[in-house]
Enzyme design. Sequence first.
Site, mmCIF file in Angstrom:
data_model
loop_
_atom_site.group_PDB
_atom_site.id
_atom_site.type_symbol
_atom_site.label_atom_id
_atom_site.label_comp_id
_atom_site.label_asym_id
_atom_site.label_seq_id
_atom_site.Cartn_x
_atom_site.Cartn_y
_atom_site.Cartn_z
ATOM 1 C CG HIS A 68 -59.821 14.655 -18.433
ATOM 2 N ND1 HIS A 68 -60.331 14.660 -16.389
ATOM 3 C CD2 HIS A 68 -58.764 15.173 -18.360
ATOM 4 C CE1 HIS A 68 -59.243 15.544 -16.539
ATOM 5 N NE2 HIS A 68 -58.693 15.791 -16.800
ATOM 6 C CB ALA A 82 -55.281 18.909 -24.690
ATOM 7 C CD GLU A 115 -56.529 16.669 -21.703
ATOM 8 O OE1 GLU A 115 -58.098 17.033 -21.035
ATOM 9 O OE2 GLU A 115 -55.593 17.051 -20.914
ATOM 10 C CD GLU A 171 -57.443 17.995 -14.971
ATOM 11 O OE1 GLU A 171 -56.534 17.451 -15.148
ATOM 12 O OE2 GLU A 171 -58.210 18.659 -15.594
#
Length: 882
Positions: A308, A269, A305, A327
Amino acid sequence: MRTENAPVVRLEDYRPTDYLIDTVKLDVRLHPTATRVTAELALRPNPKGTPGAALTLDGDELRLVSARLDGVALGAAAYAVTPSSLVLHAPPQRPFTLTLETELDPSANTKLMGLYRSSGIYCTQCEAEGFRRITYFLDRPDVLSVYTTRIEADREEAPLLLGNGNPVERGEVPGTGRHYALWHDPFPKPCYLFALVGGRLDKVSQTYVTGSGRAVEIAIHVEAGKGERATYALDALARSMRWDEKVFGREYDLDVFNVVAVSDFNMGAMENKGLNIFNDKYVLASAEKATDADYANIEAIIAHEYFHNWTGNRITCRDWFQLCLKEGLTVFRDQEFSSDERSRPVKRIADVRTLRAQQFAEDAGPLAHPVRPAQYREINNFYTATVYEKGAEVIRMLKTLIGAEAFRRGMDLYFERCDGTAATVEDFIACFAEASGRDLSQFFTWYEQAGTPTVTASSHYDPAARTYRLDLAQRTPPTPGQAEKRPVVIPVALGLVGESGRELPLKAGNEVPLANGVLTLDGPALSVTFTDVPERPVPSLLRGFSAPVRLEMDLADEDLFVLFRHDRDPFNQWQAAQTVATRVILEATRAARAGQAISVDARLGEALAHFLDSRAEADHAFAAQVLALPTEADMAREIGGDVDPDAVFTGRLAVKRALGAALADRLAALYGRLASRGAYSPDAASAGRRALRHAALDLLAAGDAARGTELAVAQFAAADNMTDRFGALAVLAHLPGAARETALADFAGRFHDDPLVLDKWFALQATIPEAGTLDRVRELTRHPAFSMGNPNRVRSLVGSFAMGNATQFNRADGAGYDFLADVVIALDPKNPQVAARLLTAFRTWRMLEPGRRAKAEAALKRVAGTPGLSPDVSDISGRSLA
């Protein structure tokens, strides 16, 4: 462009860009083969750059249609252009506007980087360096710009047009059958976070109200007819948003949050600002077509995601060397989310299994690199377990060392200080040093040094003095480019368990700090003496796996059984059982390699029998982890060198069969008690029950193939959900015979029209540990449903064979290596990222016995010697052979 010798990029060479791009206005007119992109870039000289420098913009296979400076067409002498760059020789030393028009062929973009069209959907993937395939640009993460994007398309082909940020305007293009949508993202971002989507998709959505009362539309867009399979992902998104507000104080900042699921995607993703694009395997789920593991992965990756948005988007990376900053930190955050949503001990065990299988193997081979690499040739090859999983472990150690309260203060300071910037690891660590008042300069070594440290422990108990001395030492083996290693800061969470089973008090001498049951090993060695210890203790070290290290301590099996039965730390309970099992399998492997009869220590079976009788029902998911033996990869890593995969397989299978036979009645009774009751639910408790039931069936089938086949066939036929159906099929896959082939054919017939389910079918067959599997895999590459153009299908078949079938990939005749080399060479021109990932299956080739090692090396050299390799594959093959 393709090249065999990509230049080395070094962290020490970083310097600020000479120009900044404050705003980007894009006009993207979508067409299957001739998309036109007009980019209006508002540039200005960077005060930190070189005055008067030429402006060099990145490109990749681009075709320039026109170029204008402040509205005036550029003369031929003013610039130089190639498919890979555009150089403006003498840019104005003031703010100016550069307008560039490029033409793209999305349908021909098989690399799936930049803008591409797949299954009728237009979508983008710009991380790490894909935006340069859309327009010429300063394609680096420290160039932050505000984007406004106009997307135009044929209404019939693409009724849905999505971009970053908030929707501003929609309308028709009169007389053309085309329409447009205008999107504006008010938050400056690097170009790798740009995204657009155009196509015909179904939508599921809801209104999410933030903690401050703002209404946000959250939506997931999927292929037509699959909307019901996206409801779990939508629920996971809402839970992720609420959790981030509660645990990290982070609230979402736009009016909409869109997720789009596509079938052809190189990654899992992508966190594009306000418009996440997902591989559909991490969005679509239903009881009939997704397993419990699929549901857990969807929950974790949706959360990752979304998280993030702050750790990656609002605060991004100054350069790609800082990749772990977004990450590793975000993996830590999604692990914490899943731990809170499910079982924290089971999640910890699962994460450590992944770390050891992937990252420890990476650290031990030619592809080893630090969490923050010092150099690279191809950044796509550094989206690794070291950056992600080890990066998360470094964050976890930091929290352990400074404590939860100081860690939260440090995170708050990081968000406050670095919001809207392109940050470095130094910026991040400085926040925690300030928040905790601690010197973290040595801790930084974890970011700079490759390799898995080994902690060696020994001890002595003096019953007369009632003292217990624990001696710890650390060492890190050499890795490529780093022969000498410095001591790292290792938090050792520990406890002392009496032989009676009780937890003993920790009273350490004043000379050694012991905070909250954690010793800090920051030098080559450390000794600590505990006083007033009433009985001989068994040390429980690295509780919760408090550091990503290997532990060497020669505890007797009986001491390990004490920990297995009585340790209050669930991770070390599990680890104790794993350590005993590892010893038993190693002994069986030695016998197999020597051609001797294999005998299995009965004490392991007795300990597991006691566990099944007394504790298996208390936490089903934990019990399933206990019943799962160390893998063949675990054993190879334990052996360390001169590995014979066939002997490892034979030894492990002998132990598994012996345990299955010894525990047969208990396993059968447990299997019966855990039969499904009521409608399927993916909740953690129900998933744990199914996991334990399948672990029991797997072990039972190893001990009694006939009985296991009968039970698995019955379960397969009666299953009303994918977890039970595929669990039965997975057991049958290891039981040769007509029942297996019948079930495989039935499964393919049932789900012939569902690509994600067929991926499971391909993958399962690729991992059958039998001599005929390579021929089976070759035949499956000719199956009508197989396509080298679909990354999921390639990973499911070829990737599963190379990375999940130790005996057949590592065939003594080298045929497995040759097969993978052939695939990589054929795939590289079309999709170099996927080809390079497949090639990492050779990362442990130096650990093999000499015959296999020579054949693996020959296959690697054949790949490396292929003319015109992509930088991706050239980099992996070169480093693997170095």
